[in-house]
Enzyme design. Structure first.
Site, PDB file in Angstrom:
ATOM      1  N   GLU A 116       0.831  -1.214   0.000  1.00 38.02           N
ATOM      2  CA  GLU A 116       0.000   0.000   0.000  1.00 38.02           C
ATOM      3  C   GLU A 116       0.860   1.257   0.000  1.00 38.02           C
ATOM      4  OE1 GLU A 116      -3.239   0.573  -0.373  1.00 38.02           O
ATOM      5  OE2 GLU A 116      -3.453  -1.564  -0.785  1.00 38.02           O
ATOM      6  N   CYS A 174     -12.243   3.427 -14.431  1.00 37.25           N
ATOM      7  CA  CYS A 174     -12.716   4.766 -14.080  1.00 37.25           C
ATOM      8  C   CYS A 174     -11.505   5.684 -13.949  1.00 37.25           C
ATOM      9  CB  CYS A 174     -13.510   4.715 -12.779  1.00 37.25           C
ATOM     10  SG  CYS A 174     -14.553   6.163 -12.502  1.00 37.25           S
ATOM     11  N   CYS A 220     -16.396   3.783 -19.593  1.00 33.26           N
ATOM     12  CA  CYS A 220     -17.738   3.651 -19.002  1.00 33.26           C
ATOM     13  C   CYS A 220     -18.529   2.500 -19.623  1.00 33.26           C
ATOM     14  CB  CYS A 220     -18.515   4.948 -19.181  1.00 33.26           C
ATOM     15  SG  CYS A 220     -17.756   6.355 -18.348  1.00 33.26           S
ATOM     16  N   CYS A 235     -18.153  -0.565 -17.639  1.00 31.46           N
ATOM     17  CA  CYS A 235     -18.179  -0.430 -16.181  1.00 31.46           C
ATOM     18  C   CYS A 235     -19.347  -1.214 -15.584  1.00 31.46           C
ATOM     19  CB  CYS A 235     -18.299   1.047 -15.802  1.00 31.46           C
ATOM     20  SG  CYS A 235     -18.458   1.293 -14.022  1.00 31.46           S
ATOM     21  N   CYS A 267     -24.531   5.188 -12.168  1.00 29.89           N
ATOM     22  CA  CYS A 267     -23.538   6.273 -12.119  1.00 29.89           C
ATOM     23  C   CYS A 267     -24.184   7.617 -12.473  1.00 29.89           C
ATOM     24  CB  CYS A 267     -22.381   5.974 -13.075  1.00 29.89           C
ATOM     25  SG  CYS A 267     -21.102   7.251 -13.044  1.00 29.89           S
TER      26      CYS A 267
END
Length: 355
Positions: free
Chosen positions: A37, A191, A198, A201, A207
DNA sequence: AAACCGGGGCA
DNA sequence: TGCCCAGGTTT
């Protein structure tokens, strides 16, 4: 879209398309998730892979990292940038090692460690500890800002707070680790900031940015503190009858449709333009630079004074330039800075004529 | 040339 | 609380 449906779609997408073979997705434990991370905060997945593998080969667990010299940690970080994070990594490893190598198991305690904030804590606890905890990294901010059509810059504290609320509402109670990875993956691969995909997606149906055609407007960019500066040259080209050449500007953009002086990014562009039009000029004199400010940028321009050496072949085309005498110029509706410039120019001309 | 990224540190 | 920073990558 209800949270349960959102989660189900995200997890189904992750099962089918998400990446599951990344090095830090194997042998999952808090140490490996933490290191990955921190690396992923500043670098893309593709470049992190090699760093992560080399780092794990040398520091396979928190104890080995805590026992290492800082210099060696920094060597393994070299090229990643943000070296304060390597120092924090080392410091935190020593704190965790002092706690029998056990990472804190709450967001509060985890984020008290150097280099771990709320989002990184949520990622570690959800991915490595199976807890239902939310994250809000840059990818998730973008996904949620679009999904809920949240306006404002995500770095603004009120907008961040709003996005945290939304993130919590959608975080599932089960499979939270997969959900966390899926959301980061979705933001990184579909995204994206520009050219989001899109059409493929999994949550396009709910959305709001997509529905309102705001995908390219959201999330809003950081407000500029200093306006950008554009620099250009304006050519004040005079023929032998002391007329000035004016061009009509394109209909869109600044001063759309108004008459103005020819403008150029640099002298090379000016030369090309002269060649194209068959103009022969003396070497232009540069006047002192001036600034004109718009709401969205500053225009720094340098007027160049030149005289046309050859006679003009007057081509009467639709968008051909025109030559105007001094007095005619004023009735033309010029942009204010251009008008000022020409007035100034004529005053000086007049002054010259009268000695 | 400028935005971006998550957290630290300081006024 | 809000602002600036690091520093390599992307646009």
């Amino acid at each position: 879209m209800p949270p349960e449906q959102f989660q189900q779609k995200i997890l189904a997408w992750f099962d089918e398309h998400g990446r599951k073979d990344l090095p830090w997705q194997q042998d999952i434990n808090p140490y490996r998730v933490w290191v990955s991370e921190i690396m992923l905060q500043q670098t893309q997945v593709a470049s992190v892979i090699d760093y992560f593998n080399r780092f794990m080969a040398r520091f396979p667990n928190v104890r080995s990292l805590a026992d290492a010299e800082l210099d060696e940690v920094l060597q393994h970080w070299a090229g990643l940038g943000y070296y304060a994070r390597a120092r924090n990594l080392h410091k935190t490893a020593q704190r965790v090692a002092a706690n029998q190598g056990r990472f804190p198991q709450t967001v509060e305690d985890l984020s008290a460690l150097p280099g771990i904030g709320r989002s990184t804590a949520g990622a570690i606890l959800s991915i490595a500890c199976g807890q239902s905890q939310s994250i809000l990294d840059g990818n998730v901010k973008r996904v949620l800002a679009r999904f809920h059509a949240v306006h404002g810059w995500p770095g603004d504290s009120k907008v961040t707070a709003q996005l945290w609320t939304i993130s919590s509402q959608y975080t599932p109670g089960q499979r939270t680790g997969d959900y966390t990875q899926a959301m980061m993956d979705l933001g990184a691969t579909l995204c994206t900031r520009s050219k989001p995909r899109c059409e493929i997606c999994p949550v396009i149906n709910g959305c709001q940015a997509y529905r309102l055609d705001l995908v390219n407007q959201l999330p809003e960019p950081k407000p500029r503190k200093t306006l950008p500066v554009k620099r250009l040259l304006f050519l004040v080209l005079q023929d032998k009858q002391k007329r000035i050449l004016l061009e009509r500007r394109p209909p869109a953009g600044i001063w759309g449709g108004l008459w103005s002086l020819p403008e150029f990014a640099d002298r090379q562009q000016l030369q090309d333009w002269c060649l194209q039009h068959g103009y022969q000029l003396n070497e232009p004199d540069a006047l002192p630079g001036l600034r004109h400010s718009f709401s969205h940028y500053h225009l720094d321009y340098t007027p160049l004074l030149a005289t046309l050496q050859n006679p003009i072949n007057c081509v009467m085309e639709a968008d051909s330039p025109v030559w105007y005498k001094a007095n005619d110029v004023y009735s033309l509706g010029l942009p204010a800075p251009i008008k000022r410039l020409l007035q100034q120019h004529y005053l000086e001309e007049h002054y010259d004529e009268n000695g």
